[in-house]
Enzyme design. Sequence first.
Site, PDB file in Angstrom:
ATOM      1  N   CYS A   1       0.310   3.523   3.065  1.00 16.96           N
ATOM      2  CA  CYS A   1       0.952   2.959   4.252  1.00 16.96           C
ATOM      3  C   CYS A   1       2.443   3.281   4.250  1.00 16.96           C
ATOM      4  CB  CYS A   1       0.746   1.450   4.305  1.00 16.96           C
ATOM      5  SG  CYS A   1      -0.991   0.963   4.338  1.00 16.96           S
TER       6      CYS A   1
ATOM      7  N   CYS B   1       0.826  -1.210   0.000  1.00 18.35           N
ATOM      8  CA  CYS B   1       0.000   0.000   0.000  1.00 18.35           C
ATOM      9  C   CYS B   1       0.865   1.267   0.000  1.00 18.35           C
ATOM     10  CB  CYS B   1      -0.905  -0.031   1.227  1.00 18.35           C
ATOM     11  SG  CYS B   1      -1.703   1.515   1.630  1.00 18.35           S
TER      12      CYS B   1
END
Length: 146
Positions: free
Chosen positions: A71, A68
């Site tokens: 993230c 991600c």
Amino acid sequence: MLLAKLLPISILLILSSTVSSRHRQKRHTPVSLYDKEPLVLSLDANNFDRTVYNSSQATFVEFYAHWCGACRKIKYKIVDLAKRSQRWHNRVIRVAAVNCGDSLNDDLCRTHEIITYPTLRIFAPKTSSDKLGYGMQVNFCCSTYC
């Protein structure tokens, strides 16, 4: 003549099985964003319950996926939080992360109703296992729903 026809096919089969086994290896050993960050505790399905629930201190948990982009962007903020709260570790609060991109943690992330990444939760001291923690989704997310 038959050998000349079968040789390219057998080479392709060998190459495809090698690539396939390498691909399977990568899928079973996802890279954690926090492997090299000793102040961020890596949690998974094997240690989450005993570490977080009924603990004497609060636990701040980031549920993330290693693939991600959002993230990866907030990783440095999580590490900074861990550094700033270091003197409180083991007494008041600890900072931890769960990689929901690892298939080992599928049930854990599903149980905690993680549908976007990253999701941040704080578990108060003495939290029971039927609680999902207090939390929020970050303004940007990675999921099939965003």
